[in-house]
Enzyme design. Structure first.
Site, PDB file in Angstrom:
ATOM      1  N   ASP A 291     -18.537  16.439 -27.808  1.00 40.12           N
ATOM      2  CA  ASP A 291     -19.328  16.630 -26.753  1.00 40.12           C
ATOM      3  C   ASP A 291     -20.801  16.871 -27.089  1.00 40.12           C
ATOM      4  O   ASP A 291     -21.042  17.190 -28.269  1.00 40.12           O
ATOM      5  CB  ASP A 291     -18.850  17.572 -25.734  1.00 40.12           C
ATOM      6  CG  ASP A 291     -19.322  17.351 -23.933  1.00 40.12           C
ATOM      7  OD1 ASP A 291     -20.429  16.504 -24.089  1.00 40.12           O
ATOM      8  OD2 ASP A 291     -18.506  17.588 -23.197  1.00 40.12           O
TER       9      ASP A 291
HETATM   10  C1  BGC Z   1     -20.934  16.724 -20.929  1.00 34.92           C
HETATM   11  C2  BGC Z   1     -20.318  15.506 -21.065  1.00 34.92           C
HETATM   12  C3  BGC Z   1     -21.386  14.199 -20.997  1.00 34.92           C
HETATM   13  C4  BGC Z   1     -22.341  14.551 -22.270  1.00 34.92           C
HETATM   14  C5  BGC Z   1     -23.272  13.647 -22.386  1.00 34.92           C
HETATM   15  C6  BGC Z   1     -22.063  16.982 -21.886  1.00 34.92           C
HETATM   16  O1  BGC Z   1     -22.841  17.995 -21.660  1.00 34.92           O
HETATM   17  O2  BGC Z   1     -20.075  17.766 -21.051  1.00 34.92           O
HETATM   18  O3  BGC Z   1     -19.444  15.307 -20.126  1.00 34.92           O
HETATM   19  O4  BGC Z   1     -20.677  13.001 -21.095  1.00 34.92           O
HETATM   20  O5  BGC Z   1     -22.893  15.898 -21.801  1.00 34.92           O
HETATM   21  O6  BGC Z   1     -24.560  13.484 -21.490  1.00 34.92           O
END
Ligand code: BGC
Length: 746
Positions: A291
């Site tokens: 993530d």
């Molecule tokens: C979120 C994810 C997301 C990623 C990219 C993160 O903060 O938890 O769900 O895909 O950002 O934008």
């Protein structure tokens, strides 16, 4: 299953791998953040987050993107040090792709990924709402629509579907996933993966799914985002892993590790979760991405001493791609030289990334053509129709006292609430690529559908009430339709709430409206179940509208007028009061189940049941259930129930079938959804709905990871929601029934 590469494609990947330097291999494991430099020194994802949570308006965001100096890491791409980026502008994608394909030594294309959670340009309902349609064909179609639209913009990889089972409505991210139930979650998962990945009729039509967040993220303690997660193995296997297993079986290509720790080990470095379960046991064919910034955060988390250590732990755990920290590209080479990360681990990660790019056809079609780029400059009619159908099927009628709804087209309506006149509030959390001009607000929709609508904003989730407008609303309408709830920014990531009643002064507003003596119809816009005890007792009708996407206004108006008979159901239980959270229907029993007696499992000051249970939702007609029958049929149970439309209009019922394993070697849930079927019945029509429950699906995983099918007594329930009491018992033996695979134990 999985959608495998052809022999020739596999050979191409292997040949490429054999030519790559260590730096180039690690380059494939690096996803760069597009950074905005000059005045706005924050990473692109953060800007997107600010836009999705309301800190930046859509317009401000677009202006920044137009004017800001942006670092797309062209030099690093040229050196073969970038495998992926988050970009959504097709011209920019082509420009960067050209560097990767024409200026790097091996010409490996980039993969562009983005959060396309519930639609790209055509935004459809947030997942918690769409899951409540119980319409898997529809779920598949909306995913396919998003895939087509985004691929035409160069985005070939969606950070979706989000499959976190979530039982605590305080958690803001309940909005992004299919709710509290593992079975409904797995039906949603399969439909989404099929929709995103399966249409190969043209090169531009499919994308790679990214299952997230692996794993247990939805169980964040106390519903607080990013919080620690502790759970016994059997809870993990039988609930949180179920939608992921289904999605991998359906062929999902990639997954994202979650931010949380599970029993002390952050998913980013959790070898058991990523390698042993997700890749080896479930068989994920492609790669796992971290993530955003999560590898770096392992240091703060207290699991790695420094960034290099964090990179080593992540790579060894099977985390194949670093989202946004550059830790892999800066440190892994040294780690390999020092023997701290094996070449095998690097090869495996790189092979997985290359394979997904090969599967997507990026080696043969790396660019978006001019013609394709223009395909969705305007949303086609069929996409609007699909967005409308999904919105209409996802809204849930919670209360309809005296049959006040539907309203006649010429009813004198006072429409109230600032949310009603806000086109940007209909899209919900994590909508990125929408345009305001495509959105239909509730005010727009109501004016279109009804002949006598007057609008008085009066107030909303934030700010003060306008007393004059309230007076006018009360005096001028025969019915008051109050559109209240949460702003988009109140759900989604980092948007947990400790009190999930209507925020701000909205209760006070309702009190004033109700004091007029006119019927008050409450239409809710929100991203999580709310605690509505007071509202349920005091307003005349409640329509749960969630965030239904670009066609929300039309969908709500069509339901209020009766043009569309509501059929949506709750994919998550609604508590009466916040203190009941987490509340979910499929909880294990205690030796002292809740009852009207002191020494039972309950609170002194709150009801012991949900206000509105999982699966609940009303229609403008009514249905009666009878004649539940359960028989054995070789490797399955044959279950049938009679359903009759006892009202005066056609309606669609979601017939639900639940099971209880009465006595087992570990305590099992009081009920588990096992099958459902939608039935459309004319007034007075009766139908026998029949389903098959495979015996192999009647078991469970124990704490040792063994899949158990234990002979004994089972209760089978059928009905309109999870509170149904229509039940039959049956004794079942499982001799020679095929089992689900066991899980590895840590
Ligand atoms: C979120 C994810 C997301 C990623 C990219 C993160 O903060 O938890 O769900 O895909 O950002 O934008």
């Amino acid at each position: 299953m999985g959608i495998a590469l052809t022999k020739e494609q596999t050979n191409r990947v292997e040949e490429l791998l054999s030519k790559m330097t260590l730096t180039e291999k690690i380059g494939q494991m690096n996803q760069e953040s597009v950074s905005i430099v000059g005045g706005f020194d924050v990473p692109f994802e953060q800007l997107i987050e600010m836009m999705t949570d309301g800190r930046l308006s859509k317009e401000e965001f677009e202006n920044i993107m137009k004017t800001a100096k942006t670092d797309y890491h062209e030099d690093a791409i040229r050196e073969g040090k970038v495998g992926s980026l988050m970009v959504q502008d097709p011209e920019k994608c082509n420009e960067l792709q050209k560097i990767a394909v024409e200026e790097t030594r091996l010409g490996i294309p980039l993969i562009f990924g983005l959060d396309v959670i519930h639609g790209f340009r055509s935004v459809y309902p947030i997942a918690i709402a769409e899951a409540g349609s119980f319409d898997t064909e529809l779920m598949e179609k909306t995913a396919a629509m998003a895939a087509k639209e985004s691929r035409c913009s160069g985005v070939a990889w969606h950070f979706a579907p989000m499959l976190d089972v979530a039982r605590d409505a305080r958690w803001g991210r309940v909005s992004e996933g299919p709710g509290e139930d593992p079975y409904l979650g797995s039906c949603f998962a399969r439909a989404k993966v099929r929709g995103l990945q399966n249409d190969h009729s043209e090169n531009e039509n499919y994308v790679a799914a990214c299952l997230k967040h692996f794993v247990g993220y939805g169980a964040a303690e106390a519903g607080k985002d990013y919080n620690t997660v502790s759970m016994a193995n059997h809870i993990l296997y039988n609930n949180y892993l179920v939608p992921f297993r289904a999605a991998v079986e359906e062929g999902a290509q990639t997954a994202m590790a979650s931010f949380n720790d599970l029993n002390g080990v952050p998913s980013t470095v959790n070898k058991w979760a990523l390698r042993d379960i997700l890749k080896d046991n479930m068989g994920l064919p492609g790669f796992v991405v971290s993530d955003a910034n999560a590898i770096k955060e392992c240091v703060v988390h207290g699991i790695a001493e420094d960034e290099k250590d964090a990179g080593e732990k992540s790579a060894n755990a099977g985390l194949d791609m670093d989202m946004g920290t550059e830790i892999y590209i800066q440190n892994l080479e040294k780690s390999v030289e020092e023997g701290k990360v094996s070449m095998d681990a690097i090869d495996d990660a790189c092979r997985r990334v290359l394979s997904v790019k090969m599967w997507l056809g990026l080696f043969d079609h790396p660019y978006v053509s001019e013609e394709v780029m223009k395909r969705y400059e305007e949303i086609p009619e069929e996409h609007k129709e699909l967005a409308l159908a999904s919105a209409e099927k996802s809204a849930v009628l919670l209360k309809n006292e005296g049959g006040i709804l539907p309203l006649k087209k010429d009813t004198k309506i006072s429409l109230v609430g600032s949310l009603a006149d806000n086109r940007s509030e209909v899209v919900g959390a994590w909508a990125i690529s929408w345009k305001e001009k495509d959105c239909v607000s509730i005010l727009d929709g109501m004016k279109q559908e009804f002949s006598n609508v007057n609008y008085y904003p009066c107030g909303g989730p934030e700010g003060d009430l306008n007393e004059n407008e309230i007076k006018d609303a009360c005096n001028n309408g025969d019915v008051i339709v109050a559109v209240l709830g949460e702003t988009v920014a109140m759900s989604g990531e980092a948007s947990s709430r400790a009190d999930i009643t209507l925020p701000g002064k909205q209760r006070e507003l309702l009190q004033k409206l109700i004091a007029s003596g006119k019927p008050v119809v409450l239409v809710l816009m929100n991203g999580r179940p709310l605690a509505l005890q007071w509202e349920a007792e005091n307003v005349t009708a409640i329509l749960e509208g969630w965030h239904l996407g670009i066609q929300m206004g039309n969908a709500i108006a069509h339901i209020l007028s009766g043009k569309k008979n509501p059929e949506g159901r709750l994919s998550s239980s609604f508590p009466a009061v916040t203190g009941q959270c987490p509340i979910y229907y499929n909880h294990p029993n205690t030796g002292r189940p809740a009852g009207n007696f002191k020494f039972t499992s309950r609170y002194l000051d709150a009801p012991f049941t949900a206000l509105y249970p999982f699966g609940y939702g009303l229609s403008y007609t009514s249905f009666e259930y009878s004649d539940l029958a359960v028989t054995e049929d070789n490797d399955a149970l044959k279950i049938s129930v009679k359903v009759k439309n006892t009202g005066d209009r056609e309606g669609t019922e979601t017939v639900q079938f639940y099971m209880q394993d009465v006595a087992a070697s570990i305590v099992r849930p009081v009920k588990e959804l096992k099958c459902f079927e939608k039935a459309t019945l004319a007034s007075g029509e009766e139908k026998t709905v029949e389903v098959k429950l495979l015996k192999k699906h009647m078991g469970f995983w124990n704490n040792q990871g063994k899949y158990c099918l234990e002979d004994g007594l089972f209760r089978i329930y059928a009905g309109a929601d999870s509170a149904t009491e229509l039940c039959e018992e049956i004794r079942v033996g499982f001799e020679s029934v095929e089992k689900e695979p066991d899980y590895p134990v840590e």
